[in-house]
Design an enzyme around this catalytic site. Structure first.
Site, mmCIF file in Angstrom:
data_model
loop_
_atom_site.group_PDB
_atom_site.id
_atom_site.type_symbol
_atom_site.label_atom_id
_atom_site.label_comp_id
_atom_site.label_asym_id
_atom_site.label_seq_id
_atom_site.Cartn_x
_atom_site.Cartn_y
_atom_site.Cartn_z
ATOM 1 N N ASP B 36 0.802 -1.216 0.000
ATOM 2 C CA ASP B 36 0.000 0.000 0.000
ATOM 3 C C ASP B 36 0.839 1.272 0.000
ATOM 4 O OD1 ASP B 36 -2.139 -1.642 -0.080
ATOM 5 O OD2 ASP B 36 -2.950 -1.162 1.882
ATOM 6 N N ASP B 274 -12.750 33.858 -35.431
ATOM 7 C CA ASP B 274 -12.217 32.503 -35.604
ATOM 8 C C ASP B 274 -13.044 31.478 -34.831
ATOM 9 O OD1 ASP B 274 -10.056 31.044 -36.931
ATOM 10 O OD2 ASP B 274 -9.537 30.419 -34.906
ATOM 11 N N GLY B 409 -10.102 27.243 -37.083
ATOM 12 C CA GLY B 409 -10.978 27.673 -38.160
ATOM 13 C C GLY B 409 -10.382 27.600 -39.548
ATOM 14 N N LEU B 410 -9.310 28.372 -39.786
ATOM 15 C CA LEU B 410 -8.737 28.414 -41.120
ATOM 16 C C LEU B 410 -8.144 27.059 -41.488
ATOM 17 C CD1 LEU B 410 -8.162 30.116 -43.558
ATOM 18 C CD2 LEU B 410 -6.050 30.904 -42.476
#
Lengths: 427, 516
Positions: B36, B274, B409-410
């Protein structure tokens, strides 16, 4: 054969007094062996019968999800399972059925005992027998314990391999059995060296699949590649096989001595041995010489973790110019570790077991240049200005035999190199 | 028994460790077997802490079981007291020790230590990590906090942050600054950073700011009852929630101080041109309840995404998550089985996953981008830089984190135009993905395939619908980041129309049908 080595020390560490302490141990439990075994034995699934802690340990130790679906899992015991044992067996059967229907590609299933399953005395050997009957011949079901009350870190592999020995068919063939899970690339290098020496047939335990033919009997001789395989060693002796005692194949010296023990057994001539080993030895020595430069004259302190500590201390002191301050092992087994202890020059404190706080006190007092320890201690010690090497990498990285000797040295050199690059002064 | 391959939460004593490790001057004596101790590395490796967690494990072994594990516990407890000189000790058992029934709490009480000893009852076989943290912090507050006169100046406590929390360190700083701007002093931040003597002073505050209900709600309720301290219900993740949080704090404190919102860029970034490509992106959200609830609101209201599905792994938060999902017209997925989550994602084919470390992995396999919003986390989720999730800076951080896995975006248009270009194709993936391109669409060359070796074929017939060759080729011409959606839409369109086969026409009819 070993003429190019430093002569063995007049006094090795085999008879050095051993410091035995007990208290908190900062090690993984044997369950963690599953992480490399499931990659090595490609048709096996490891089912831990345990608690949420076991499941959490496995995924934490596995670096949290390297694989989309690992070939290991946990049957998590729940409150209802703890009520009565009959229920637990029925539950286990149900879980195994669920698992095998999900994964029809599985040919070997290991039921792995954990701390809770041992404390409630869940009889996994009975379960394995019953499930073998149910799923034979398609699936072989075996069991072993990887529990933290029985095993530490690498002992899990030992328990797993030991569980496979009794089911190996008997044979009277004179064969070499090489025991220990190695990365495939290293295993292939080893087989090619042995092939060059004309030693054969060679079998490897664990085999990559259940269909690999392999037997064991009185004419079997075996060599261990990992120093934690003491139970497997005992199981093979019980089957009448004969152990080739040797230092472990780390570095040039270890690899050569390991191969030499096999060569002697199989009557390989000195010329042949030299012919096969000369080129890789030269490469190994050159690689070590280059990689070990930062290590010369530096001191090392080993916390007990992977059980590789004695062979590695031997490598670092005899081939990389380091001195050892303390060499801790989870446990020491004379027949297996003796050959390496013989070569390790006396001087370091040899310790067995751990009380981590007391050992930390010794380490801080000694201020070694390099501390080899488990993951739980590494960052805290770095923060105190000590350079550390995580022991876990020694288990997960290819480090055996000649071609890896330089890599092994550079694993230890890297923390020191980094320290000098970053301009961190030793405090 | 429950078959588990991966799990979202650890056992409850790991939750207790998160509280103990976050605090100072507190020590945890844990009755546990040696394995543990692995839990230490969660803190030293994943969180890169420079100290060991303040935990002493008894490390009992098999040979101790028949004899005196109780004696072992008392020795470990005494050693920890002598060595670490803590202000207070918490004691408990891990799952195995629970079975041997030594009663660590009772044993520790009989030792007569001159510091507070707080026993923990954490039922390992029933409960999990978050419960462990919540219960531990509650017990510490219950044992140590005393009724006190309120501070002269308006003050509050910040409660909930723990060690190994998802960005807790930075959230606390952000919210502390925000409260400071509102003219409110922070009396105690706990558990993270607090000592037991700080906990004793919690009663001085006028109200509590509860940052993480998962780990602090019980304590917040207790303080409300005992010390007459109301607590905040809004979790300030996202711009809108931060404004609501400020309003809530104002109502609890009568603060009228003005807040400087110049730093909040997210709202303008979301409106900038954008970001039109973000509009209507279908996202699947999964994680702990608190982060899922806040993420859903951000996704819909502040990013313009469409929430395609949501759920959480901690049942304690099931009710609010179900309620919000219903508001979104969805049914929440409440499960701790990651395979079920994976199946849901596969069926929904979202364009992005907002999830945990688990979902990041699922996303990798399915070729769907993923941003991490919640624990369980990875070493990567403890960045060196300041990156809160809460407050105005948190909103900025979230905007960046969420859109980076997406194709910008682009770039989306260029990928569409030049999809046959030899180095600007599907297999290359979005430029910023580096080596982590979603490979499922690339023919599977370097895909992280599951062990069974089964790779999803590009076009997988589901049910009775068959893709005709030409339609299949046409589908491949569609950029990979919308191909999953196109496939799913076409198949559901075909199923609706009772079609057996999908032709090019079906593909384009479906496209027209789902046009938005």
């Amino acid at each position: 054969m070993t003429d190019q080595f430093t002569p063995p020390p007049a006094l090795g560490c085999r008879t050095s007094p051993v410091l035995k302490q007990r208290g908190q141990r900062e090690v993984f439990c044997g369950l963690t062996g599953i992480i490399w075994l499931h990659r090595k034995i490609q048709d096996a699934f490891f089912l831990v019968v345990g608690s949420r802690t076991c499941a959490h340990l496995l995924q934490s130790a596995a670096g949290v999800m390297i694989f989309a679906e690992p070939r290991f899992g946990t049957a998590i015991l729940e409150e209802s399972d703890l009520a009565g044992l009959n229920d637990t067996h029925a539950e286990l059967d149900r879980t195994v059925n669920e698992l095998l229907s999900r994964r029809p590609d599985i040919r070997q299933l290991f039921l792995v005992g954990s701390c809770p399953s041992e404390v409630i005395k869940l009889d996994l050997s009975r379960a394995a027998e019953r499930l073998t009957q149910q799923f034979a011949p398609k699936v072989r079901v075996l069991e072993y314990s990887g529990s933290g009350i029985e095993t530490t870190f690498t002992q899990g592999e030992d328990a797993c391999l030991a569980a496979m020995v009794p089911v190996l068919p008997a044979t009277n063939e004179r064969e070499l059995l090489v025991v220990g899970a190695l990365p495939d690339v290293v295993e292939d290098q080893m087989l090619s060296l042995l092939d060059g020496l004309g030693v054969g047939p060679v079998r490897v335990l664990p085999a990559r699949s259940v269909d690999t033919e392999m037997g064991v009997g009185e004419n079997t001789v075996y060599a261990l590649t990992q120093p934690f395989l003491t139970e497997t060693h005992a199981a093979l002796e019980r089957r009448g096989a004969h152990h080739l005692a040797a230092p472990f194949p780390f570095g040039d010296e270890g690899t050569t001595a390991w191969l030499a023990a096999i060569a002697a057994e199989f009557g390989v001539s000195d010329e042949k041995f030299k012919e096969v080993t000369e080129a890789p030895r030269r490469r190994a020595r050159a690689a070590i010489a280059q990689a070990s430069q930062p290590l010369h004259g530096q001191s090392a302190f080993f916390f007990p973790d992977s059980q590789l500590e004695v062979p590695l201390a031997r490598f670092l002191t005899r081939e990389c110019g380091m001195t050892a301050i303390e060499v801790g092992m989870p446990y020491i087994h004379d027949a297996v570790h003796g050959p390496d202890l013989d070569l390790l020059p006396s001087g370091p404190q040899i310790s067995e077991g751990q009380d981590v706080d007391m050992q930390l006190d010794r380490c801080r007092a000694a201020r070694p240049d390099l501390t080899v320890c488990g993951l739980g201690l590494a960052n805290p010690l770095e923060a105190e200005g000590l350079s550390t090497k995580w022991a876990i990498e020694l288990v997960f990285t290819p480090v055996h035999f000649y071609e890896q000797a330089g890599d092994l040295a550079s694993l230890f050199a890297r923390p020191l190199r980094r320290k000098s690059i970053l301009g961190v002064a030793a405090e | 028994m429950k078959l588990t391959v991966w799990t979202y939460e650890g056992p409850p004593h790991v939750g207790a460790m998160r509280v103990a490790t976050g605090m100072k001057g507190l020590h945890y004596v844990l009755h546990a077997p040696q394995g543990d101790t692995y839990a230490d590395l969660l803190f030293t490796m994943i969180e890169r802490r420079d100290h060991r967690p303040p935990v002493t494990y008894t490390t009992f072994q098999a040979r101790d079981l028949g004899s005196d594990t109780a004696g072992l516990f008392k020795r470990a407890c005494q050693d920890a007291y002598d060595r670490f000189k803590p202000e207070a000790i918490i004691v408990g058992a891990s799952c195995t020790a629970e079975l041997i029934q030594d009663d660590p709490g009772g044993l520790a009480e009989t030792m007569g230590l001159d510091i507070p000893v707080i026993p923990l009852e954490l039922p390992s076989y029933q409960r999990k990590e978050n419960f462990g943290a919540d219960e531990t912090f509650f017990q510490i507050v219950r044992h140590l906090a005393k009724p006190m006169e309120k501070t002269a100046r308006m003050s509050c406590n910040i409660i909930g942050p723990t060690a190994l929390g998802f960005r807790h360190r930075d959230d606390v700083q952000e919210i502390t600054n925000l409260l400071y701007e509102l003219g409110i002093e922070v009396n105690v931040t706990a558990p993270m950073g607090a000592t037991p003597s700080d906990i004793a002073k919690m009663g001085q505050a006028h109200f509590n700011v509860l940052l993480y209900p998962e780990t602090g709600e019980q304590a917040a309720r207790y303080c409300e009852k005992k010390f007459d301290q109301p607590y905040t219900k809004v979790i300030p993740i996202g711009a809108g929630a931060t404004y609501d949080f400020i309003a809530e704090v104002r109502s609890l404190s009568d603060s009228i101080a003005q807040i400087d919102t110049d730093r909040l860029r997210q709202t303008w970034w979301s409106r900038s041109v954008d970001s039109t490509y973000l509009t209507g992106k279908r996202v699947f959200i999964f994680g702990d309840g608190t982060h899922v609830l806040t993420a859903a609101r951000i996704a819909r209201d502040e990013m313009g995404f469409e929430v395609a599905g949501m759920g959480c792994y901690n049942r304690e938060q099931a009710r609010p998550v179900r309620a919000l999902a219903k508001e979104f017209g969805l049914e929440a997925l409440i499960t701790d089985d990651y395979l079920e989550v994976e199946r849901t994602i596969e069926a929904l084919q979202p364009e992005m996953i907002l999830g945990t470390q688990m979902e990041r992995h699922i996303g990798k396999r399915l070729g769907i981008p993923c941003a991490v919003i919640s624990a369980p986390v990875h070493v990567q989720d403890f960045p060196a830089r300041y990156s809160p999730q809460m407050g105005f800076e948190g909103a900025n951080v979230i905007f960046d984190t969420w859109i980076h896995p997406l194709v910008m975006g682009l770039e989306e248009h260029l990928l569409h135009m030049f999809r046959e270009d030899f180095e600007f194709n599907d297999a290359a993936g979005p430029s910023h993905h580096g080596g982590h391109a979603p490979a499922a669409s690339a023919g599977g060359a370097q895909a992280p395939v599951s062990d069974s070796g089964k790779m999803k074929p590009e076009v997988q017939p589901t049910g009775e619908v068959i893709w005709l060759d030409q339609a299949e080729r046409e589908l491949k011409k569609i950029p990979f980041f919308v191909r999953g959606k196109a496939r799913r839409n076409t198949e559901s369109y075909a199923a609706d129309k009772g079609l057996q086969e999908i032709s090019i026409d079906t593909l384009y009819e479906a496209k027209a049908h789902f046009a938005r």
